[in-house]
Each structure stands twice: as C-alpha cells, then as structure tokens.
Design a protein around this motif. Structure first.
Motif, PDB file in Angstrom:
ATOM      1  N   ARG A 118       0.739  -1.315  -0.002  1.00 27.02           N
ATOM      2  CA  ARG A 118       0.043   0.023  -0.168  1.00 27.02           C
ATOM      3  C   ARG A 118       1.005   1.001   0.078  1.00 27.02           C
ATOM      4  O   ARG A 118       0.359   2.291  -0.351  1.00 27.02           O
ATOM      5  CB  ARG A 118      -0.948   0.058   1.251  1.00 27.02           C
ATOM      6  N   ASP A 153      -0.427   2.874   5.520  1.00 27.17           N
ATOM      7  CA  ASP A 153      -1.327   3.234   4.297  1.00 27.17           C
ATOM      8  C   ASP A 153      -1.005   4.762   4.548  1.00 27.17           C
ATOM      9  O   ASP A 153      -0.700   5.495   5.380  1.00 27.17           O
ATOM     10  CB  ASP A 153      -2.749   3.260   5.157  1.00 27.17           C
ATOM     11  N   PRO A 154      -0.703   5.365   3.135  1.00 27.37           N
ATOM     12  CA  PRO A 154      -0.311   6.733   2.843  1.00 27.37           C
ATOM     13  C   PRO A 154      -0.809   7.749   4.004  1.00 27.37           C
ATOM     14  O   PRO A 154      -0.510   8.622   4.465  1.00 27.37           O
ATOM     15  CB  PRO A 154      -0.410   6.954   1.575  1.00 27.37           C
ATOM     16  N   LYS A 155      -2.291   7.632   3.754  1.00 31.17           N
ATOM     17  CA  LYS A 155      -3.014   8.534   4.601  1.00 31.17           C
ATOM     18  C   LYS A 155      -2.845   8.287   6.023  1.00 31.17           C
ATOM     19  O   LYS A 155      -2.961   9.563   6.989  1.00 31.17           O
ATOM     20  CB  LYS A 155      -4.461   8.389   4.604  1.00 31.17           C
ATOM     21  N   GLY A 156      -2.500   7.370   6.589  1.00 30.61           N
ATOM     22  CA  GLY A 156      -2.216   7.008   8.076  1.00 30.61           C
ATOM     23  C   GLY A 156      -1.016   7.381   8.419  1.00 30.61           C
ATOM     24  O   GLY A 156      -0.961   8.059   9.484  1.00 30.61           O
ATOM     25  N   LEU A 192       0.186  10.097   7.065  1.00 31.58           N
ATOM     26  CA  LEU A 192       0.493  11.564   6.961  1.00 31.58           C
ATOM     27  C   LEU A 192      -0.533  12.021   8.126  1.00 31.58           C
ATOM     28  O   LEU A 192      -0.189  13.020   8.912  1.00 31.58           O
ATOM     29  CB  LEU A 192      -0.519  11.914   5.672  1.00 31.58           C
ATOM     30  N   TYR A 193      -1.770  11.302   8.615  1.00 30.98           N
ATOM     31  CA  TYR A 193      -2.099  11.664   9.624  1.00 30.98           C
ATOM     32  C   TYR A 193      -1.526  11.386  10.801  1.00 30.98           C
ATOM     33  O   TYR A 193      -1.408  12.314  11.879  1.00 30.98           O
ATOM     34  CB  TYR A 193      -3.504  10.715   9.575  1.00 30.98           C
ATOM     35  N   SER A 244      -0.631  14.959  13.311  1.00 30.76           N
ATOM     36  CA  SER A 244      -1.016  14.682  14.812  1.00 30.76           C
ATOM     37  C   SER A 244      -0.023  14.833  15.585  1.00 30.76           C
ATOM     38  O   SER A 244      -0.046  14.701  17.001  1.00 30.76           O
ATOM     39  CB  SER A 244      -1.857  13.238  15.126  1.00 30.76           C
TER      40      SER A 244
END
Ligand code: UTP
Length: 279
Positions: free
Chosen positions: A16, A258-261, A263-264, A268
């Motif tokens: 991913r 996961d790329p969004k994870g 980044l998130y 944070s």
C-alpha cells in the motif's frame, strides 16, 4: 507473570506504500522525526520488555540495523565533539536486546508470528505490529495495559477499538461482552467479516499478549482469508482452548502502512506530547 519478550512482525511487502517500499521499509519512515519502529519498540520497552524479536524479510535488514551500534559513526561524532548526538544514538542502541528472525515467504501475519516460536520459547509474550503506532489518552504504554490484564486474568488478550461499520471488513473483529471497565470476555474472533456477518464493530488494534499455546495452534492453522495464515484464526482456536480477553484502547491507533495513515500520524504531531513517554 513477567512478560520479557515482544515479537514485532515487520516482514510484509508494504504494497500500500509503494513505490517507496520497493527500497525503504515502511517501518523506517519517520513520524515526528523518528522511524515508526522506534515508537513501537519504545512502547514495548515502557512495558518492561527486555528482548524484542523482529520478524523481517529479505531486504528489510535496515530495520534491525537502526538499533545496532554503528562504530564508525560513533567514532566520528566523538572526534567532532558531538556528544549530545552520540548519547541520543546510544540510548536507541541500548533500548532492548534485538533478535532477528526471518520470514522467508510472506504467508500472512499468523505465519510471521509462528516464525518467532523458537526465539520466544515456552513463555507468554507480547505482539506489536511494526506498522502501527498507538498513542493512549493517558500517554501510558498500551502494551503495559495489555500485560496488566493478562496478569490479572491469566488469559491471552488483544487490544480492540471501535471502527466505523463500513470498515469492519478490513479488520480482525472481536465479538464479546464487557465484564469489567474496559475489559471484555471474547466469544468469537473473525478475520475481515462482511458487515452483515457480525454485530460487533470492535476491531483488533495491532497489540496482543499470548500464552505460548498460540504457536502449536498456528502450526495447525491453514490458509484463511486472502489465502494467508491468519493470526485471527489461531486466536479463535486459542479462545476455544483457553479464552481470549479484549482490552479497549482509549486513544488512537495510527496505521502507517497506508499513505493517509502516515500523513495523519505526522499531522497529529502536536498530540505526540507525551514527553519522554514517546521520546
Ligand atoms: P499488513 O497486511 O498491514 O502489512 O500486515 P503488509 O503486508 O506489509 O501491507 P500491504 O497490505 O502489502 O500494504 C500487518 C503487519 O503484519 C506484518 C506486516 O509487516 C505488518 O506489520 N506481516 C504481514 C508480516 O510480517 N508477514 C506477513 O506475511 C504479512
């Protein structure tokens, strides 16, 4: 009982996260300036773990190298009077005993855990997925919470967290009932069920403590969902034999696979305000 060893499965291809994972392990990608794996190892060490067993695959050796003393670099830093940097590196090198085992074929998470059988031996142990960072609301190690529950009820435990119903099919799901604040008695564990096949929205959240019984059960577990040897299937057998409890996560899980994870997790960063707890 004292839990001394933690297994960190980190042998996956990380598809991913391609293309970066064709050359760099996702566990080495930075969150708040530190590789993900350092956050994970620190959570284990804060729970009293002395030995970390990394399950790696060919090409991911750098994950272990990160924790190994680098003499040439140390000499250079010393020569240049960069003592603070050297001390920081030495803290990382001294975190825990690091043992490496190899999973030669990515046959699934259950198989990855089984690869650590000889390194763990006949004692209970923790499992922390190498691509997930957990931040609890109280900044304490979530693994420590699982170990406390394991010791109190002498029963294997898995961390669980509510997920949106539309995401149930992506996770290992825990069906059970709460019998003490934040602790649940497991009734059934299912890997990636259809939403209609379960009335639970409690997903496993990447942290476990097992009795060594899990190994013989995994040895007799065939391929499951996605033709992989699923840890969840071994856990269901463990539930039937010895019982498995759940511990609710009060906090956040960052899945950096996961790329969004990823980044998130980095966005944070302000919330990673646990001082020395997460370093
Ligand atoms: P994932 O399925 O999230 O990781 O497995 P993956 O296989 O690396 O990711 P994608 O789907 O290809 O992007 C959860 C954890 O289990 C480990 C992974 O390294 C990750 O920490 N794992 C998975 C193994 O160690 N071996 C396996 O055969 C499968």
């Amino acid at each position: 009982m004292r839990i001394r060893k933690a297994v960190i499965p980190a042998a996956g291809f990380g598809t991913r996260m391609l293309p970066i994972t064709s050359a760099v392990a996702k566990e080495l990608l930075p969150v708040n300036g530190r590789p993900v794996i350092e956050h994970v190892v620190k959570e284990a060490v804060q729970a009293g773990i002395k030995e970390v067993i990394l399950v790696l695959s060919e090409g991911k050796e750098a994950v272990a190298d990160y924790f190994r003393p680098n003499k040439r670099l140390a000499d250079q830093l010393l020569k240049n009077g960069r003592h603070a940097e050297l001390e920081e590196l030495e803290r990382i090198w001294d975190l825990a005993k690091i043992t490496v085992v190899y999973q030669n074929e990515q046959k699934g998470l259950g198989h990855a855990v089984l690869c650590a059988k000889d390194a763990v031996g006949n004692e209970p142990f923790a499992v922390l997925l190498g691509d997930s960072i957990i931040q609890t609301d109280n900044c304490h190690s979530f693994t420590q919470q699982l170990i406390d529950a394991f010791n109190k009820y002498e029963r294997s435990v898995v961390g669980v967290q509510e997920v949106e119903e539309c995401l149930i099919h992506r996770y290992g799901i825990f069906e059970g009932a709460e019998f003490e604040d934040g602790i649940l008695h497991g009734k059934r564990l299912i890997e990636k069920p259809d939403q209609s096949a379960t009335d639970s929205n409690l997903a496993f959240c990447a942290r476990y403590v097992f009795t060594p019984t899990i190994f013989s059960l995994l040895e007799n577990t065939g391929q499951g969902v996605n033709n992989e040897i699923q840890l969840t299937d071994g856990m269901q057998k463990l539930l039937e034999k010895e019982g498995v409890n759940g511990v609710t996560l009060e906090g956040e899980r960052f899945d950096i696979g996961d790329p969004k994870g990823l980044l998130y997790a980095n966005l944070s960063i302000m919330d990673f305000n646990c001082g020395d707890e997460l370093g």
